[in-house]
Design a protein around this motif. Structure first.
Motif, PDB file in Angstrom:
ATOM      1  N   ALA A 228     -51.069   8.438  22.210  1.00  0.00           N
ATOM      2  CA  ALA A 228     -52.730   7.612  22.631  1.00  0.00           C
ATOM      3  C   ALA A 228     -52.520   5.570  22.474  1.00  0.00           C
ATOM      4  N   GLY A 229     -50.730   5.204  22.978  1.00  0.00           N
ATOM      5  CA  GLY A 229     -50.565   4.383  23.023  1.00  0.00           C
ATOM      6  C   GLY A 229     -49.563   3.545  21.660  1.00  0.00           C
ATOM      7  N   SER A 230     -49.084   3.890  20.630  1.00  0.00           N
ATOM      8  CA  SER A 230     -48.873   2.933  19.533  1.00  0.00           C
ATOM      9  C   SER A 230     -46.907   2.904  19.367  1.00  0.00           C
ATOM     10  N   ALA A 231     -46.875   2.081  18.704  1.00  0.00           N
ATOM     11  CA  ALA A 231     -45.637   1.580  18.988  1.00  0.00           C
ATOM     12  C   ALA A 231     -44.950   1.884  18.631  1.00  0.00           C
ATOM     13  N   TYR A 232     -43.740   2.453  19.156  1.00  0.00           N
ATOM     14  CA  TYR A 232     -42.404   3.604  19.350  1.00  0.00           C
ATOM     15  C   TYR A 232     -41.354   2.437  17.790  1.00  0.00           C
ATOM     16  N   ASP A 233     -41.752   2.767  16.737  1.00  0.00           N
ATOM     17  CA  ASP A 233     -41.350   1.817  15.418  1.00  0.00           C
ATOM     18  C   ASP A 233     -41.303   2.612  13.885  1.00  0.00           C
ATOM     19  N   HIS A 234     -41.113   1.709  13.050  1.00  0.00           N
ATOM     20  CA  HIS A 234     -41.028   3.013  11.925  1.00  0.00           C
ATOM     21  C   HIS A 234     -42.728   3.953  11.213  1.00  0.00           C
TER      22      HIS A 234
END
Length: 245
Positions: A228-234
């Motif tokens: 879905a294009g969410s951030a690649y974070d924690h």
């Protein structure tokens, strides 16, 4: 001895475990891929390591021209039969991803469900990435979706078990080579039989995968935490990298 990914008996024995619960997710995943890559009906799409054709079939239903490539003949035969039942025109190719290359042929390449990093020699991963780059038309786009190193480190369990449709599945995981590699021992108990195989994969971080793609010729690469294009974070659930030729 052949590596696990070249064993037909592995893909046959573990087919229900690998795919049974994922068919229903294909429409949502394809919606997300189309949106993230801004694909247009009629574009030519390569589904690399297409397996049973979950994404190939769904993309064809949306009006895309699809080529599905996989090394497992059993899977391709099943995918082709389903396509024929639905009257879908899909080209299925029986080939190893290290060998398949069709220069300047595709608007987009989809490599999903951790279908990368199988090979002990990192040069073979690089060969696959180069094949993809060459197979894309100028301006084409690649999407890769897998379990990222950072995500796995956050959720890692050494052992786990679950039961699906009367099949008991045990998994034992070991990290080696400084978090470059994971060995997962799978044990299935089904119909009174015990089946055991070990699956080994190279682990990529977001930075490592984008670096691989750009050194293979991609103009740029973007990293996301899901389709879905969410951030690649924690909070990331998966590693999704989009590379632009």
């Amino acid at each position: 001895m052949k590596p696990w990914h070249e064993l037909d008996d592995f893909w046959e024995a573990f087919e229900p475990i690998l795919f049974a619960q994922h068919w229903s997710a294909a429409p949502v995943e394809v919606d997300a891929i189309i949106s993230l890559l801004q694909l247009q009906r009629g574009m030519s799409i390569l589904d690399l390591c297409c397996g049973l054709g979950r994404h190939s079939l769904e993309l064809a239903r949306r009006g895309f021209r699809v080529t599905g490539v996989d090394r497992t003949r059993r899977y391709l035969d099943k995918a082709a039969a389903q396509a024929a039942n639905e009257g879908l025109q899909i080209e299925f190719v029986h080939e190893d991803m290290r060998n398949f290359c069709r220069p300047d042929s595709f608007d987009a390449v989809v490599n999903a469900y951790t279908s990368f990093g199988y090979f002990e020699d990192p040069r073979e991963d690089r060969q696959v990435a180069m094949n993809i780059w060459r197979s894309l038309k100028p301006g084409g786009v690649l999407i890769m979706e897998m379990m990222g190193k950072e995500v796995l480190a956050r959720i890692f369990e050494e052992r786990s078990w679950r039961e699906e449709d009367g099949v008991l599945i045990l998994e034992e995981r070991k990290i080696r080579s400084g978090w470059d590699w994971i060995d997962t021992r799978w044990i299935l108990f089904k119909d009174g039989k015990r089946i055991e195989k070990t699956v080994s994969l190279r682990l990529y971080s977001g930075a490592e995968l984008t670096s691989l793609l750009t050194t293979c010729g991609f103009a740029r690469a973007e990293v996301y935490g899901d389709l879905a294009g969410s951030a690649y974070d924690h909070t990331a659930k998966r590693l999704v990298v989009v590379g632009y030729k």
